[in-house]
Design a protein around this motif. Structure first.
Motif, PDB file in Angstrom:
ATOM      1  N   ASP A   1       0.957  -1.238  -0.011  1.00 55.27           N
ATOM      2  CA  ASP A   1      -0.006  -0.154   0.203  1.00 55.27           C
ATOM      3  C   ASP A   1       0.586   1.297   0.259  1.00 55.27           C
ATOM      4  O   ASP A   1       0.575   2.419  -1.067  1.00 55.27           O
ATOM      5  CB  ASP A   1      -0.923   0.213   0.939  1.00 55.27           C
ATOM      6  CG  ASP A   1      -1.432   1.000   0.904  1.00 55.27           C
ATOM      7  OD1 ASP A   1      -1.965   1.951   2.199  1.00 55.27           O
ATOM      8  OD2 ASP A   1      -2.724   1.227   0.593  1.00 55.27           O
ATOM      9  N   SER A   2       1.823   1.329   0.454  1.00 60.66           N
ATOM     10  CA  SER A   2       3.032   2.654   1.112  1.00 60.66           C
ATOM     11  C   SER A   2       3.176   2.862  -0.773  1.00 60.66           C
ATOM     12  O   SER A   2       4.103   3.823  -0.561  1.00 60.66           O
ATOM     13  CB  SER A   2       3.779   2.078   0.959  1.00 60.66           C
ATOM     14  OG  SER A   2       4.361   1.414   1.983  1.00 60.66           O
ATOM     15  N   ALA A   3       4.050   1.591  -0.873  1.00 59.42           N
ATOM     16  CA  ALA A   3       4.410   1.970  -2.511  1.00 59.42           C
ATOM     17  C   ALA A   3       3.175   2.713  -3.304  1.00 59.42           C
ATOM     18  O   ALA A   3       4.669   3.951  -3.914  1.00 59.42           O
ATOM     19  CB  ALA A   3       4.174   0.678  -3.061  1.00 59.42           C
ATOM     20  N   ARG A   4       2.821   2.624  -3.414  1.00 58.08           N
ATOM     21  CA  ARG A   4       1.487   3.542  -3.972  1.00 58.08           C
ATOM     22  C   ARG A   4       1.902   5.528  -3.843  1.00 58.08           C
ATOM     23  O   ARG A   4       1.757   5.904  -4.245  1.00 58.08           O
ATOM     24  CB  ARG A   4       0.065   2.702  -2.920  1.00 58.08           C
ATOM     25  CG  ARG A   4      -1.210   4.493  -4.356  1.00 58.08           C
ATOM     26  CD  ARG A   4      -2.938   3.924  -3.613  1.00 58.08           C
ATOM     27  NE  ARG A   4      -2.129   3.277  -2.856  1.00 58.08           N
ATOM     28  CZ  ARG A   4      -2.967   4.246  -1.642  1.00 58.08           C
ATOM     29  NH1 ARG A   4      -3.685   6.069  -2.176  1.00 58.08           N
ATOM     30  NH2 ARG A   4      -3.169   4.024  -0.521  1.00 58.08           N
ATOM     31  N   LEU A   5       1.634   5.728  -1.223  1.00 57.71           N
ATOM     32  CA  LEU A   5       1.815   6.682  -1.722  1.00 57.71           C
ATOM     33  C   LEU A   5       3.556   7.215  -1.805  1.00 57.71           C
ATOM     34  O   LEU A   5       3.655   8.787  -2.333  1.00 57.71           O
ATOM     35  CB  LEU A   5       2.392   6.796   0.279  1.00 57.71           C
ATOM     36  CG  LEU A   5       0.863   6.395   0.444  1.00 57.71           C
ATOM     37  CD1 LEU A   5       1.157   6.451   2.000  1.00 57.71           C
ATOM     38  CD2 LEU A   5       0.027   7.758   0.106  1.00 57.71           C
ATOM     39  N   ILE A   6       4.060   6.454  -1.382  1.00 53.98           N
ATOM     40  CA  ILE A   6       5.356   7.115  -2.125  1.00 53.98           C
ATOM     41  C   ILE A   6       5.871   7.487  -3.891  1.00 53.98           C
ATOM     42  O   ILE A   6       6.920   8.519  -4.179  1.00 53.98           O
ATOM     43  CB  ILE A   6       6.944   6.003  -2.558  1.00 53.98           C
ATOM     44  CG1 ILE A   6       6.923   5.095  -1.145  1.00 53.98           C
ATOM     45  CG2 ILE A   6       8.049   5.723  -3.059  1.00 53.98           C
ATOM     46  CD1 ILE A   6       7.840   5.765   0.193  1.00 53.98           C
ATOM     47  N   LEU A   7       4.678   5.914  -4.731  1.00 51.92           N
ATOM     48  CA  LEU A   7       5.026   7.118  -6.035  1.00 51.92           C
ATOM     49  C   LEU A   7       3.751   8.543  -5.946  1.00 51.92           C
ATOM     50  O   LEU A   7       4.884   9.307  -6.378  1.00 51.92           O
ATOM     51  CB  LEU A   7       4.230   6.407  -7.120  1.00 51.92           C
ATOM     52  CG  LEU A   7       4.235   6.006  -8.196  1.00 51.92           C
ATOM     53  CD1 LEU A   7       5.574   5.794  -9.087  1.00 51.92           C
ATOM     54  CD2 LEU A   7       3.573   5.402  -8.762  1.00 51.92           C
ATOM     55  N   ASN A   8       3.200   8.944  -5.031  1.00 48.92           N
ATOM     56  CA  ASN A   8       3.194   9.618  -4.991  1.00 48.92           C
ATOM     57  C   ASN A   8       3.533  10.913  -4.978  1.00 48.92           C
ATOM     58  O   ASN A   8       3.332  11.861  -5.200  1.00 48.92           O
ATOM     59  CB  ASN A   8       1.548  10.038  -4.144  1.00 48.92           C
ATOM     60  CG  ASN A   8       0.238   8.939  -5.088  1.00 48.92           C
ATOM     61  OD1 ASN A   8       0.040   9.015  -6.562  1.00 48.92           O
ATOM     62  ND2 ASN A   8      -0.532   8.711  -4.168  1.00 48.92           N
ATOM     63  N   ILE A   9       3.480  10.766  -3.695  1.00 55.84           N
ATOM     64  CA  ILE A   9       5.355  12.282  -3.285  1.00 55.84           C
ATOM     65  C   ILE A   9       6.184  11.804  -4.684  1.00 55.84           C
ATOM     66  O   ILE A   9       6.490  13.217  -4.940  1.00 55.84           O
ATOM     67  CB  ILE A   9       5.397  11.707  -2.105  1.00 55.84           C
ATOM     68  CG1 ILE A   9       5.041  11.066  -1.263  1.00 55.84           C
ATOM     69  CG2 ILE A   9       6.710  12.480  -1.543  1.00 55.84           C
ATOM     70  CD1 ILE A   9       5.251  10.418   0.247  1.00 55.84           C
ATOM     71  N   GLU A  10       6.475  11.081  -4.617  1.00 55.30           N
ATOM     72  CA  GLU A  10       8.036  11.209  -5.865  1.00 55.30           C
ATOM     73  C   GLU A  10       7.390  11.837  -6.792  1.00 55.30           C
ATOM     74  O   GLU A  10       7.739  12.803  -7.615  1.00 55.30           O
ATOM     75  CB  GLU A  10       8.145   9.631  -7.100  1.00 55.30           C
ATOM     76  CG  GLU A  10       8.576   9.192  -6.074  1.00 55.30           C
ATOM     77  CD  GLU A  10       9.948   8.074  -6.074  1.00 55.30           C
ATOM     78  OE1 GLU A  10      10.623   7.824  -5.759  1.00 55.30           O
ATOM     79  OE2 GLU A  10       9.719   8.380  -7.870  1.00 55.30           O
TER      80      GLU A  10
END
Lengths: 683, 150
Positions: free
Chosen positions: B52-61
């Protein structure tokens, strides 16, 4: 999310009643074990951990990752939970907004949680009525004692109940409820609630000692609420005092205290509706539980619109009543609800009734089951259309955007909820394509959008105060409608567009709507629908009223539209259609928009077409656009109650609504309008 | 001390994760939730977290690729990420998240960028360590409740 511990959220009232009685007895002994907790958090990791922790505490846990769905669940099963734990920051709805809704409609203790431990956030929790605030990461120790909040609340309520000497009245009330016709159209939900209340009453003694889950609470059924609203409107909101309201309502067994607390909530709700501009929360809250959803959107719309309509004299009181009744009837899930006011619908003359366009589309949409009304409702909503609408205009703008973004998500379980941000124009469209979630979802989904639209329409059109009861409702309606018809929608969308397809009862409404103009007005407006939906959902919440309101709302919009529409697409037709959407599970494609409209109209019945045509102009345009790119999530089963937020013409709308509601409303929903969502239709 | 060599190894790995500050008390909470009915609970949660957090990391990137930075949005994403990370007891990752939010609040774009790079490193390192840990755990079998003969 789904029920854990085998709790079915799709259960009908009877089953839940049955369950309740049996479980109640058992639960009483082991309390706090078996405490029924609903946990809402968009973070799946936290949700999983919390669920496990709560299970370890021997609680019965249901987890949910969307606020709208949570509301749906709560609405559908009023006495199904003892306490709610919710995260503060959620994408589809602000946690505080959810908190408010729960407090207003279900009055359950709510615990907020967040990683944010800033003082002002915690304070916000307090002011919004949270009974506790947990800082993440949450430890199991913090959860072990949450049962105290349930006990405390019960004790307080019980004390009030006793003090008012209404114990006997309560019993009498129950009996009355059983016999009397609490809902004009034999609202199953109401009856069931009465039944449940009865069970609750039986548990009274136990309750005191063991703090069981039951409590003697007056259930504000749709009808009761409508009576309440009517009384309040008669007296004038400023002068309405509990004692006078009680007298006017003349409901045996109801106490002044019951009325007083309900009035307080209603006032808050109104205030929220009018002063919502700052509210970040979206109307999503109008997510109505399936039952309500069906009604909700409609109700909300109706409620709002009806009220406004009534207020503005546009909507004949009768029509409103009819609509409401129709709405109610619909909620009963009787597909064939004979809408008494069907003819009413016809009276609405839509200027551009050509939903044809919409029909085609809607058909399509409807068939899609999940109407993702709001799917990606293009944010093309023209704000200027909404210009007339206060708040809503803004909201719409936001909504659109949001809707669009939401459009992409359609989770199976989430009904498409278009949350029309209230003033903020949060048009989030909750796409839940999964109608599966339960027909219930349908309603809510479509509703939100519609409601917004409708709400907005209402305001603008008649200049009615936006504060239609459902705060979220208002903005939504307007926005939705407006949005949807960016331009050419004659907003014929009368329900036809609602892809109520999913709702079995709904005869493909779609085509009825004859789009007056080129329906292409891109459904962007559909977003609006979604909004309206919310509104309706909200309205539905208000229950009794909602039902009717829904219809009315729809009609109202319709009328509004007719005014506006004549050529403008803004019809903010309160596309209650959303409801329809939900049923149709908007697939997220534009259909939703059209579907929404259709839903509204079509939702209830095929007969709705007629009305749809009238009012559908707006809807149609919206829907027809086909471009209704309501990507929004499928408006999950917008409960059959018709989502017809579209007010094609008051009369048309009404009829459309009435019609639609019938078919759409899946009987399974227990429409129990406890919500205040719809403004009372002033009679 | 564990007789079983695998279990012993597991204990050592675990201790090191705590001693080096990769994990905090919250991880223990998760371990305590693990039982016979959910023998791999901790691993499941951590797996879910990384997914799930991979998605957030991507959003931040992605958000960091758009200038000027939308600090409000970045802060919101990071708030979510922080909540998630703290719930599994990812101590260092959580610390970096806090720092990132501070930079957002003060509008320090450079700081945000640097901090984020560091955060990603910690995030990746923790993932590797936990993967190794769980692998041994699976081989070693249930720790506490195992009644297998030694």
């Amino acid at each position: 999310m789904n029920s854990s511990s085998g709790k079915e959220y799709m259960s009908t009232a009877s089953s839940s009643t049955g369950w309740k009685a049996a479980d109640a007895a058992a639960a009483a002994d082991q309390f706090p074990a078996g405490l029924r907790v609903l946990v809402v958090d968009d973070d799946p990791t936290c949700l999983m951990i919390l669920e496990k922790m709560l299970r370890t505490c021997l609680y019965e846990v249901t987890k949910c990752n969307r606020a709208e769905i949570a509301l749906l669940m709560l609405r559908e099963n009023k006495n199904g939970f003892d306490i709610v734990i919710s995260d503060v920051h959620m994408p589809d709805m602000d946690g505080f907004k959810l908190l408010e809704h729960i407090g207003l409609e279900m009055d359950l203790p709510v615990i907020m949680m967040s990683a944010d431990d800033g003082k002002h956030v915690v304070m916000k929790g307090v002011t919004h009525g949270a009974c506790d605030y947990l800082i993440k990461p949450v430890r199991i120790e913090a959860l072990k004692n949450i049962w105290q909040h349930v006990v405390r609340k019960r004790k307080n309520e019980w004390k009030d109940f006793e003090q008012s000497g209404s114990v006997e009245e309560g019993d009498r009330l129950l009996k009355q409820a059983d016999d009397a016709d609490y809902s004009s159209s034999a609202n199953e939900g109401n009856w069931k609630s009465s039944k449940r209340r009865k069970d609750d009453e039986d548990e009274t003694d136990e309750r005191d000692d063991t703090s069981t889950l039951k409590k003697p609470r007056v259930v504000w059924s749709v009808e009761l609420h409508q009576q309440f609203v009517a009384a309040v409107n008669q007296l004038g909101i400023d002068k309405a005092v509990p004692k006078k309201i009680l007298e006017l309502m003349n409901v045996p067994g109801l106490t002044r205290e019951n009325v007083a607390s309900h009035l307080q909530k209603y006032r808050l709700y109104l205030r929220r509706l009018s002063g919502v501009s700052q509210h970040p929360s979206n109307l999503n809250s109008s997510f109505m539980s399936p039952q309500e959803a069906a009604f909700g959107p409609l109700s909300s719309l109706n409620g709002l619109d009806l009220q406004t309509l009534a207020a503005t004299g546009q909507l004949p009181a009768q029509s409103l009543a009819t609509l409401q009744a129709a709405g109610l009837g619909r909620s009963a899930g009787k597909p064939g609800i004979p809408m008494p006011s069907v003819d009413q619908r016809n009276i609405f003359s839509f200027e551009n009734p050509k939903l044809r366009f919409g029909e085609g589309q809607q058909q399509h949409v409807n068939n899609n089951k999940q109407m993702n009304l709001l799917h990606g409702i293009p944010t093309t909503m023209e704000p200027k259309q909404l210009a007339g609408l206060h708040h809503t205009a803004q909201s719409m703008g936001n909504m659109n955007v949001q809707v669009a973004s939401n459009g992409s998500q359609s989770s199976q379980n989430n009904p498409l909820l278009m949350q029309m941000a209230q003033p903020q124009a949060r048009g989030q469209v909750i796409n839940d394509s999964s109608l599966g979630h339960a027909p219930r979802l349908l309603s809510p989904m479509g509703q939100p959008i519609l409601s917004n639209g409708i709400a907005t329409n209402v305001s603008t059109k008649t200049g009615i105060q936006e504060n239609i009861r459902a705060p979220s409702y208002n903005p939504v309606l307007q926005t939705s409608l407006m949005l949807n018809f960016p331009t050419n929608h004659a907003s014929e969308l009368p329900g036809n567009s609602f892809p109520l397809g999913t709702t079995p009862g709904i005869p493909s409404l779609t085509p009825k709507v004859a789009f007056p103009e080129d329906v292409n007005s891109d459904i962007k407006g559909s977003v609006g629908f979604m909004l309206s939906y919310d509104i309706f959902s909200d309205l539905n919440q208000h229950k009794p009223q909602n039902w009717e309101l829904q219809n009315i709302g729809m009609t109202f919009d319709a009328s509004q539209h007719s005014n506006n529409l004549q050529g403008n697409h803004n019809h903010s037709q309160p596309v209650l259609v959303q409801q329809g959407f939900s049923s149709g599970q908007v697939n997220g494609q534009n259909k939703s928009a059209t579907v929404v409209s259709k839903a509204m109209f079509s939702a209830g019945d095929s007969t709705g077409h007629a009305s749809a045509q009238n009012g559908n102009q707006h809807l149609n345009s919206l829907l027809v656009d086909g471009t209704v790119r309501v990507k929004s999530e499928t408006v999950a089963d917008a409960t059959p109650t018709n989502l017809y937020p579209d007010h094609f013409g008051q009369e048309d709308l009404m009829s459309a609504l009435l019609k639609q509601q019938d078919p759409i409303a899946p009987a399974e929903h227990e429409f129990d309008f406890d919500g205040y969502s719809l403004d009372n239709i002033p009679e | 001390m564990e007789r079983n060599p695998l279990r012993r190894q597991l204990q050592i790995m675990r201790k090191s994760l705590f001693d080096q500050g990769y994990l905090d008390e919250q991880f223990v909470q998760l371990e305590e939730l693990q039982d016979d009915s959910n023998p791999n609970f901790v691993e499941e949660v951590v797996t879910l977290y990384y997914r799930d957090s991979a998605r957030l990391i991507l959003n931040i990137e992605q958000a960091l690729e758009r200038k000027p930075y939308n600090f409000h949005k970045l802060d919101a994403y990071m708030h979510q990420f922080k909540g998630s990370s703290s719930s599994i007891g990812a101590k260092k990752v959580k610390a970096e998240s806090t720092l990132f939010r501070e930079y957002c609040k003060s509008g320090n774009g450079e700081g945000c960028m640097r901090c984020f790079q560091q955060l990603k490193k910690e995030y990746a390192t923790l993932r590797k360590k936990l993967e190794a840990y769980f692998q041994v755990a699976r081989q070693a079998g249930p720790m506490e409740t195992a009644c297998r003969p030694k």
